[in-house]
Motif scaffolding. Structure first.
Motif: not given
Length: 386
Positions: A76-90
């Motif tokens: 929880p101490e990491l806070g908010a994260l995002r997934r890489c924009a290349n997740l839904d690419t090839p």
């Protein structure tokens, strides 16, 4: 700097015994299912998964306060994260980055200068394979405590990758490294093409990950050796890199490696030039640390294997009086045991050897030198005499 080798050495010293604490190559989803480095979704409960490079961990994700934001379960101490924009690419990248990062791509994906031309259908699966290998390489470099910085105008000494194919004139790209830029022919991702080249060049081993480990070795020669006080020791051990590379290359492909190359080098190609000897030895150091770390994480045990050759000793090291020499010897000798076991398993399936190489004493000394370059600061410069 994260002391990966200290942790690895401690685990080797435990003689491959079982551990109550789960190692950092096998993680758990919140449902209890085992998950691995490449996973982006749990196969058991369908939870979203992500790899957090700073913590070297794969974990399940919970939705954050806004769309596109995620929380890493158990952190929880990491806070908010995002997934890489290349997740839904090839590329199918499962890496995470901080929510306030000024870019949408993770560190591994930001190393790309050129990706394959995706208008060519064959390049979609090729790119996925290339990125899978590059992410594993990048994670290992970070895990070893090596600096990984994308090449840019602000960081001209950084690292970058060109994944390119045959140009409009029909010319194939040349795989290689130049000033931090690693170029790779996308056809290396095709198993049939890569195997054909491997046979033509009489190579015992040729993989995407092996290519990247070799080429990044040239990059880290520039970073660790070229302008440092390691340079004199490098020349004494590997040879003088100032000799003509072009002449050495021509000689190698015309005459081949010396018949006794295995007594001093880890591969025939390593005989070509001191730079290639370093890059080949560097790649094998990465092979060994990654494979042995994975084997330990999975509880593999080779301690009962009867070996018909003696273990390496302190006198075999580059620096026999290294205070951590015993730990490095434990690492090398554990690798010899493990690779012998895995070679036998491969043969039982009618496959080529898992590790078709033999480590000689000069090679072990070179591996120890590389280990010191990674884990220790350069030695002090000699004092000038009046």
């Amino acid at each position: 700097m994260y002391r990966f080798f200290e942790q690895l050495g401690a685990r080797i010293a435990a003689s491959f015994v079982s551990r109550t604490q789960r190692p950092d190559r096998v993680w758990q989803c919140r449902c209890g299912q085992s998950v691995f480095f490449r996973n982006s979704q749990c196969l058991a409960c369908q939870a979203a998964l992500g790899y957090w490079p700073q913590g070297n961990q794969v974990a399940s994700l919970s939705p954050g306060a806004a769309e596109g934001l995620w929380l890493l379960d158990g952190e929880p101490e990491l806070g908010a994260l995002r997934r890489c924009a290349n997740l839904d690419t090839p590329a199918a990248c499962n890496w995470l980055l901080a929510a306030d990062a000024p870019h949408g791509l993770c560190l591994a994906c930001r190393l790309n200068r050129t990706i394959p031309d995706l208008s060519i259908a064959q390049n979609l699966p090729r790119w996925r394979k290339l990125e899978t290998a590059k992410r594993r390489l990048t994670a290992q470099l970070l895990h070893l405590g090596l600096a990984v910085e994308p090449k840019s105008e602000a960081h001209p000494q950084g690292l970058a990758f060109d994944f390119i194919g045959v140009d409009l004139a029909g010319n194939a790209p040349i795989t290689g490294h130049a000033n931090g830029l690693i170029t790779l022919d996308v056809r290396e991702a095709d198993d049939d093409w890569r195997e054909r080249v491997r046979v033509q060049l009489h190579e015992p081993y040729r993989t995407l990950l092996g290519h990247l480990r070799h080429e990044v070795g040239h990059y880290y020669w520039d970073q660790l050796i070229a302008e440092s006080t390691w340079l004199g020791a490098f020349r004494a051990l590997f040879g003088d890199e100032r000799q003509s590379y072009a002449e050495a290359l021509e000689r190698h492909y015309q005459q081949g490696a010396p018949s006794d190359w295995a007594q001093r080098h880890v591969s025939a190609y390593a005989t070509m030039h001191p730079w290639e000897d370093w890059a080949e030895s560097w790649a094998h150091y990465l092979h060994m640390t990654d494979a042995l770390d994975t084997a330990l994480a999975l509880g593999m045990n080779a301690s009962s294997l009867d070996l018909d050759y003696p273990p390496f000793q302190r006198q075999d090291l580059y620096q026999p009086d290294d205070p951590q020499g015993e730990r490095f010897l434990a690492f090398v000798n554990a690798w010899v045991e493990l690779s012998a076991m895995l070679n036998e398993l491969s043969r039982s399936m009618g496959q080529a050897d898992f590790y078709p190489f033999v480590l000689s004493q000069p090679v072990v000394a070179k591996l120890h030198f590389i280990h010191l370059c990674i884990t220790q600061p350069p030695p002090p410069a000699p004092e000038e005499t009046a």
